[in-house]
Design a protein around this motif. Sequence first.
Motif, short mmCIF file in Angstrom:
data_model
loop_
_atom_site.label_atom_id
_atom_site.label_comp_id
_atom_site.label_asym_id
_atom_site.label_seq_id
_atom_site.Cartn_x
_atom_site.Cartn_y
_atom_site.Cartn_z
N MET A 53 0.93 -1.12 0.14
CA MET A 53 -0.18 -0.19 0.15
C MET A 53 0.79 1.20 0.20
O MET A 53 1.86 1.69 0.01
N THR A 54 0.33 2.42 -1.08
CA THR A 54 1.08 3.53 -0.68
C THR A 54 0.54 4.68 0.88
O THR A 54 -0.28 4.34 1.02
N ARG A 56 0.42 7.41 1.13
CA ARG A 56 -1.42 8.22 0.64
C ARG A 56 -2.00 7.17 0.89
O ARG A 56 -3.40 8.06 1.35
N ARG A 57 -2.25 6.12 0.72
CA ARG A 57 -3.51 5.50 0.94
C ARG A 57 -3.84 5.04 1.77
O ARG A 57 -4.60 5.54 2.80
N GLU A 60 -4.96 7.86 3.94
CA GLU A 60 -6.63 8.01 3.31
C GLU A 60 -7.83 7.13 4.12
O GLU A 60 -8.50 7.48 4.94
N ASP A 103 3.78 7.45 -3.29
CA ASP A 103 2.64 6.94 -4.53
C ASP A 103 3.84 5.75 -4.58
O ASP A 103 3.68 4.37 -5.12
N HIS A 105 5.04 1.25 -3.25
CA HIS A 105 3.89 0.93 -2.30
C HIS A 105 5.39 -0.33 -1.40
O HIS A 105 6.06 0.04 -1.75
#
Length: 142
Positions: A53-54, A56-57, A60, A103, A105
């Motif tokens: 997972m990044t 950023r994600r 979020e 961005d 992973h």
Amino acid sequence: MEIFSIQPVGASSLRVKETSPQSNVGLPELSPKTANSRETEVFEEALSVFASMTPRRLREIASESFQREEIDADTYRELSTELPLQIVDRNGKMMDLSTLTDDSHFDYAEYYRTQQSLAEMIGDMDMAGSYAKVLDFFSKST
């Protein structure tokens, strides 16, 4: 001024008797104890979502979960904080994370499991509990 030597209380109990030399003594494995059960398999499957997972994600997801009151402020803070530039892996080797971007992973499941194991090993149960709450959130987020 007089200088006194410092001796631990109960010094006699701290002495180690060397009866036979030990060979191949190493640090214990940092991997968590696993049981062969359906519950363990479900937990591992849930963590696999966070294995690539990044940042950023992850932020979020953490923000959305905090707004829905699925996680507390401490867990949200842990998930939204940037990773350090270097970490220790399960084998005790330093890993460079300085090239990690928003961005890129990253395996957050492994990172938090390792950090929890290290915190338990050094006796920092507050941090271990914090990491356990993150892993618990990961297991419920699938």
